[in-house]
Design a protein around this motif. Structure first.
Motif, PDB file in Angstrom:
ATOM      1  N   GLY A 158       0.823  -1.142  -0.026  1.00 49.22           N
ATOM      2  CA  GLY A 158      -0.140   0.144   0.127  1.00 49.22           C
ATOM      3  C   GLY A 158       1.015   1.402  -0.098  1.00 49.22           C
ATOM      4  O   GLY A 158       0.031   2.370   0.095  1.00 49.22           O
ATOM      5  N   LYS A 159       2.108   1.059  -0.146  1.00 49.10           N
ATOM      6  CA  LYS A 159       2.990   2.246  -0.024  1.00 49.10           C
ATOM      7  C   LYS A 159       2.930   3.354  -1.307  1.00 49.10           C
ATOM      8  O   LYS A 159       2.709   4.459  -1.131  1.00 49.10           O
ATOM      9  N   SER A 160       2.648   2.688  -2.306  1.00 53.73           N
ATOM     10  CA  SER A 160       2.561   3.451  -3.857  1.00 53.73           C
ATOM     11  C   SER A 160       1.166   4.298  -3.466  1.00 53.73           C
ATOM     12  O   SER A 160       0.819   5.246  -4.016  1.00 53.73           O
ATOM     13  N   THR A 161       0.109   3.353  -3.037  1.00 55.76           N
ATOM     14  CA  THR A 161      -1.121   3.793  -2.958  1.00 55.76           C
ATOM     15  C   THR A 161      -1.330   4.785  -2.112  1.00 55.76           C
ATOM     16  O   THR A 161      -1.818   5.975  -2.440  1.00 55.76           O
ATOM     17  N   PHE A 162      -0.550   4.852  -1.009  1.00 53.28           N
ATOM     18  CA  PHE A 162      -0.647   6.060  -0.158  1.00 53.28           C
ATOM     19  C   PHE A 162       0.202   7.196  -0.728  1.00 53.28           C
ATOM     20  O   PHE A 162      -0.215   8.347  -0.643  1.00 53.28           O
ATOM     21  N   LEU A 163       1.018   6.971  -1.446  1.00 56.18           N
ATOM     22  CA  LEU A 163       2.062   8.051  -2.171  1.00 56.18           C
ATOM     23  C   LEU A 163       1.034   8.815  -3.142  1.00 56.18           C
ATOM     24  O   LEU A 163       0.915  10.077  -3.086  1.00 56.18           O
ATOM     25  N   ARG A 164       0.234   8.170  -3.806  1.00 55.68           N
ATOM     26  CA  ARG A 164      -0.666   8.685  -4.797  1.00 55.68           C
ATOM     27  C   ARG A 164      -1.767   9.334  -4.302  1.00 55.68           C
ATOM     28  O   ARG A 164      -2.601   9.994  -4.831  1.00 55.68           O
ATOM     29  N   CYS A 165      -2.076   9.447  -2.873  1.00 54.19           N
ATOM     30  CA  CYS A 165      -2.970  10.057  -2.324  1.00 54.19           C
ATOM     31  C   CYS A 165      -2.645  11.533  -2.100  1.00 54.19           C
ATOM     32  O   CYS A 165      -3.519  12.499  -2.196  1.00 54.19           O
ATOM     33  N   PHE A 166      -1.216  11.805  -2.044  1.00 53.31           N
ATOM     34  CA  PHE A 166      -0.955  13.247  -1.916  1.00 53.31           C
ATOM     35  C   PHE A 166      -1.057  14.272  -3.280  1.00 53.31           C
ATOM     36  O   PHE A 166      -1.034  15.234  -2.881  1.00 53.31           O
ATOM     37  N   ASN A 167      -1.109  13.551  -4.338  1.00 57.06           N
ATOM     38  CA  ASN A 167      -1.659  14.333  -5.473  1.00 57.06           C
ATOM     39  C   ASN A 167      -2.788  13.829  -6.264  1.00 57.06           C
ATOM     40  O   ASN A 167      -3.293  14.165  -7.116  1.00 57.06           O
ATOM     41  N   ARG A 168      -3.538  13.038  -5.665  1.00 56.56           N
ATOM     42  CA  ARG A 168      -4.945  12.516  -5.926  1.00 56.56           C
ATOM     43  C   ARG A 168      -4.786  11.621  -7.179  1.00 56.56           C
ATOM     44  O   ARG A 168      -5.620  11.897  -8.017  1.00 56.56           O
ATOM     45  N   MET A 169      -3.877  11.095  -7.250  1.00 57.89           N
ATOM     46  CA  MET A 169      -3.648  10.331  -8.723  1.00 57.89           C
ATOM     47  C   MET A 169      -4.697   8.985  -8.556  1.00 57.89           C
ATOM     48  O   MET A 169      -4.668   8.526  -9.698  1.00 57.89           O
ATOM     49  N   ASN A 170      -4.924   8.683  -7.338  1.00 55.53           N
ATOM     50  CA  ASN A 170      -5.732   7.836  -6.989  1.00 55.53           C
ATOM     51  C   ASN A 170      -7.212   8.023  -7.808  1.00 55.53           C
ATOM     52  O   ASN A 170      -8.005   7.118  -8.187  1.00 55.53           O
ATOM     53  N   ASP A 171      -7.525   9.163  -7.968  1.00 53.44           N
ATOM     54  CA  ASP A 171      -8.896   9.760  -8.472  1.00 53.44           C
ATOM     55  C   ASP A 171      -8.890   8.871 -10.134  1.00 53.44           C
ATOM     56  O   ASP A 171     -10.006   8.731 -10.608  1.00 53.44           O
ATOM     57  N   THR A 172      -7.831   8.769 -10.677  1.00 53.63           N
ATOM     58  CA  THR A 172      -7.919   8.208 -12.155  1.00 53.63           C
ATOM     59  C   THR A 172      -8.097   6.715 -12.143  1.00 53.63           C
ATOM     60  O   THR A 172      -8.435   6.387 -13.199  1.00 53.63           O
ATOM     61  N   ILE A 173      -8.102   6.235 -11.052  1.00 51.08           N
ATOM     62  CA  ILE A 173      -8.403   4.816 -10.931  1.00 51.08           C
ATOM     63  C   ILE A 173      -9.807   4.525 -10.754  1.00 51.08           C
ATOM     64  O   ILE A 173     -10.283   4.972  -9.926  1.00 51.08           O
ATOM     65  N   ASP A 182      -4.099  23.069   4.138  1.00 52.76           N
ATOM     66  CA  ASP A 182      -5.449  22.834   3.060  1.00 52.76           C
ATOM     67  C   ASP A 182      -5.602  21.515   3.003  1.00 52.76           C
ATOM     68  O   ASP A 182      -4.856  20.761   3.068  1.00 52.76           O
ATOM     69  N   GLU A 183      -6.934  21.170   3.285  1.00 49.88           N
ATOM     70  CA  GLU A 183      -7.209  19.633   3.176  1.00 49.88           C
ATOM     71  C   GLU A 183      -7.338  19.207   1.772  1.00 49.88           C
ATOM     72  O   GLU A 183      -7.986  19.966   0.914  1.00 49.88           O
ATOM     73  N   ILE A 184      -6.652  18.532   1.353  1.00 53.74           N
ATOM     74  CA  ILE A 184      -6.369  18.188  -0.072  1.00 53.74           C
ATOM     75  C   ILE A 184      -7.574  16.741  -0.516  1.00 53.74           C
ATOM     76  O   ILE A 184      -7.601  16.875  -1.835  1.00 53.74           O
ATOM     77  N   LEU A 185      -7.850  16.177   0.405  1.00 53.30           N
ATOM     78  CA  LEU A 185      -8.967  15.104  -0.086  1.00 53.30           C
ATOM     79  C   LEU A 185     -10.223  15.545  -0.306  1.00 53.30           C
ATOM     80  O   LEU A 185     -11.017  14.815  -0.806  1.00 53.30           O
ATOM     81  N   ALA A 186     -10.546  16.824   0.027  1.00 51.21           N
ATOM     82  CA  ALA A 186     -11.822  17.356  -0.092  1.00 51.21           C
ATOM     83  C   ALA A 186     -12.352  17.161  -1.699  1.00 51.21           C
ATOM     84  O   ALA A 186     -11.668  17.448  -2.452  1.00 51.21           O
ATOM     85  N   PRO A 187     -13.668  16.883  -1.932  1.00 52.89           N
ATOM     86  CA  PRO A 187     -14.016  16.739  -3.066  1.00 52.89           C
ATOM     87  C   PRO A 187     -13.951  17.951  -3.885  1.00 52.89           C
ATOM     88  O   PRO A 187     -13.981  18.002  -4.970  1.00 52.89           O
ATOM     89  N   ASN A 188     -13.992  19.309  -3.224  1.00 51.91           N
ATOM     90  CA  ASN A 188     -14.093  20.372  -4.080  1.00 51.91           C
ATOM     91  C   ASN A 188     -12.607  21.045  -4.185  1.00 51.91           C
ATOM     92  O   ASN A 188     -12.357  22.044  -4.745  1.00 51.91           O
TER      93      ASN A 188
END
Lengths: 271, 435
Positions: free
Chosen positions: A61-76, A90-96
């Motif tokens: 899960g380390k790469s998965t965690f890394l990709r949370c920081f720039n929301r690259m997981n959004d593309t999956i 700044d909260e970066i996981l917020a939908p807006n």
């Protein structure tokens, strides 16, 4: 070389804890792929101008965690992230949150060098161009030059800036990707196993580069190589089966791990 | 558990087993290569046969028999009132002039029937050629000239050796006297093969010697233009949306299945749809390239969409990640990086779809593009036919001379297809990039 880095790490540890400014904070972060819970309850502080290494066996899960920081997981498709990550408050996981803006602040370097099939110049100039960072051609050239110089690629490519980026060697391509990432002056650079496709000499060159540029940036690096983590990072987090098992100063993790699983992993018994 | 029952082998025994099998493995490989070469040879042989047959029967259509006659531009027939106006010349009896020339040459033809047979030697089109000459140069009136006139289709066939001379007279389109006349002309050197320009400059005709391919070619051009203008942007936009933007859910799955099914729908069904919707409901003109193009666009869309999606899928995800990771928006990622890399594939898919549409006949029959149209269409709303339909029409015509013209039309059609495919290869080469 390990000795040198260890010495440097000792210095950092010796300095008072308070001056180590926190850049980003992950709280209770979890990631689901469909029904699969790939990451659970991760709490981690990323410190400014330091290198944080994420280590652990494949699929932890380390790469998965890394990709949370720039929301690259959004593309999956089917990927869901819970919890919160604060970047400078700044909260970066917020939908807006505008991911385009976020990714200008948080750059990324991938496992396999992936320069665009364009010229070296255009590769580095792409980010400044789309974000409108240069008002003139001269300014753009200035950004490209300084980015290439900072990654040590300048002397190797200055005579062929218009050759395709894909014509470079693997190590040069990866440095080009780093130059491309720093051309937009991000605050944080994420690196997902940046050396796994490179030979030892190119790897050493990238590691030196990481150590140099951390003066200006905050770096999070995923690596499979514990030696690499020990060499380049100040802080290490060990993941296992979706859990953050242990985190702390790199030196402590590698010399005196508290958790038995960390102990097993760094001594090569699990992996 | 390690299986201990396996017998121990002598060192080198395994190598011998491998070596024995190796022979069979190599033989299998050689056999497979032979099959491959055989398949290619067979395909090439069939293709060659096809080309040789078509070109072999087509090449004679590119020349046309002409006969030389002394033509007297009789003022009494062209312009009886002597006004010398273009209008009067247009109404002139040029057919009579041609007939007079023939009678002059063969005074022995006296009976009504004989004369009619005599007149068959020269095409009715010769009179139009004379009229054009006089309209361009009115000074010809009253003059006498030796002119090469287009022969009738039966004479053409006789001269080209496609009409047997040794069968009973009743089984021939030309009787013994007509053959004797042609032979007499031939003996005087007054029969000649000339390049058939008319075939490339005229529209369709009931007379084979006057029929040309240009009308159908122009009709095909307008039809293809409409098809391209409609199908390319629609198809590529659909593919880009489905591949790069649409969420992968049940709806998009249903759409994808439907597109794949549409690609398999018989083309005549699209023709019926065009008839029902474009002609009967929308009231668009019958036989017009604009409707043909719309119908063919419907037919080509699935091909373009499927090819474009495959091309987009083939772009490595690392390129998308690189662009997204740089903070490019999805539309920037798509149009700066993914679409340019997919372009060669998209263009080849489009050209293959267009080539298919160029050769399509059935749906166009449904919307009236099978009509007999002499005029060369001036725009996509004029009545027209297309190359494959022209092939169909000529193949269906009873005149012997249409046989070679059918083949010639096929050659023209194949020529355009080869050009288009060569274009596809060139575009591929031009846009291809490595990553």
């Amino acid at each position: 070389m390990t000795g040198q880095t260890a010495a440097a790490a000792t210095e950092v540890v010796a300095s008072p804890e308070e001056i180590r400014e926190v850049k980003a904070t992950a709280r209770e972060v979890g990631v689901f792929y469909g029904e699969t819970n790939a990451l659970r309850n991760v709490n981690l502080d990323i410190r400014k101008n330091e290198v944080t290494a994420l280590i652990g066996p494949s699929g932890c899960g380390k790469s998965t965690f890394l990709r949370c920081f720039n929301r690259m997981n959004d593309t999956i498709d089917g990927c869901r992230v819970v919890g919160g990550i604060m970047l400078d408050g700044d909260e970066i996981l917020a939908p807006n949150v505008d991911v385009v803006h976020l990714r200008a602040r948080v750059g990324m370097v991938f496992q396999k060098p992936n320069p665009f099939p364009k010229s070296i110049f255009d590769n580095v100039a792409y980010g400044p161009r789309i974000h409108g960072l240069a008002s003139s051609r001269a300014e753009l050239e200035e950004i490209v030059d300084s980015s290439l110089k900072r990654t040590g690629l300048w002397d190797e490519v200055k005579d062929r800036l218009h050759a395709p980026g894909t014509s470079l060697s693997g190590g040069q391509q990866q440095r080009l990707c780093i130059a491309r990432a720093i051309a937009v002056q991000p605050e944080v650079i994420l690196m997902d196993e940046p050396c796994s496709a490179l030979d030892p000499i190119a790897t050493a060159r990238i590691e030196e580069l990481i150590d140099e540029i951390r003066q200006h940036y905050t770096i999070v690096i995923v690596t499979h190589s514990m030696q690499q983590a020990a060499r380049v990072s100040q802080q290490t987090a060990f993941f296992h089966l979706g859990d953050l098992v242990e985190k702390g100063d790199t030196e402590h993790i590698f010399t005196a791990p508290r958790d038995e699983r960390t102990q097993s992993y760094i001594t090569g018994r699990i992996g | 558990m390690i299986d201990m029952t396996r017998p121990e082998r002598e060192p080198g025994a395994i190598s011998k087993t491998v070596a024995d099998r190796l022979k069979r493995r190599h033989a299998a490989e050689r056999r497979f290569r032979l099959y491959g070469i055989g398949a290619i040879a067979a395909a090439m042989a069939i293709l060659l046969t096809l080309f040789v047959t078509i070109v072999g029967s087509a090449y004679t259509a590119f020349v046309q028999t002409h006969v030389k006659l002394e033509v007297f531009f009789d003022p009494r027939k062209i312009d009886p009132e002597g006004t010398n106006s273009a209008e009067a010349i247009r109404g002139g009896d040029f057919g009579g002039i041609v007939k007079a020339s023939l009678r002059n040459r063969f005074p022995e033809a006296t009976g009504r029937r004989d004369k009619r047979h005599l007149y068959d030697i020269v095409s009715t089109g010769a009179a139009f050629d004379l009229r054009t000459m006089v309209l361009e140069n009115p000074d010809l009136i009253g003059a006498t000239r030796d002119l090469w006139l287009v022969a009738g289709d039966d004479v053409d066939m006789l001269v080209k050796g496609k009409m047997p001379r040794d069968v009973p007279e009743t089984d021939r389109r030309l009787n013994d006297r007509q053959i004797a006349w042609v032979d007499a002309l031939s003996a005087d050197g007054d029969v000649e093969m000339r390049f058939n320009t008319r075939f490339f400059t005229a529209g369709d005709s009931r007379e084979p010697e006057l029929a040309g391919i240009l009308g159908a070619a122009v009709g095909s051009f307008y039809t293809m233009l409409v098809t391209l203008v409609l199908a390319f942007p629609l198809g590529v936009a659909t593919a880009v949306y489905l591949e790069e933007f649409a969420p992968k859910n049940r709806w998009t799955a249903v759409i994808e299945i439907n597109i794949n099914n549409l690609a398999a729908v018989p083309s005549i069904v699209f023709g019926l749809l065009g008839l029902a919707v474009f002609l009967n409901v929308a009231g668009l003109p019958r036989s017009a390239p604009v409707v043909g193009g719309m119908v063919l666009a419907l037919m080509t869309l699935p091909t373009i969409i499927i090819a474009s999606r495959a091309a987009l899928k083939a772009v490595p995800p690392s390129i998308r990640e690189a662009a997204l990771g740089m903070g490019a928006s999805r539309i920037q990622t798509t149009f700066h990086h993914v679409a340019p890399l997919a372009m060669p594939g998209i263009l080849s898919g489009t050209i293959i779809g267009m080539a298919q549409a160029l050769g399509e006949t059935a749906p166009l029959l449904m919307i009236g593009m099978v009509a007999f149209i002499v005029d060369i269409p001036g725009g996509p709303f004029d009545a027209a036919t297309v190359l494959p339909v022209q092939v169909f029409l000529w193949a269906d015509s009873p005149e012997r001379a249409f046989t070679e013209r059918t083949s010639a039309a096929i050659v023209v059609l194949l020529f355009f297809l080869v050009i288009m495919n060569a274009g596809a290869v060139l575009l591929r080469k031009k846009f291809e990039r490595r990553w």
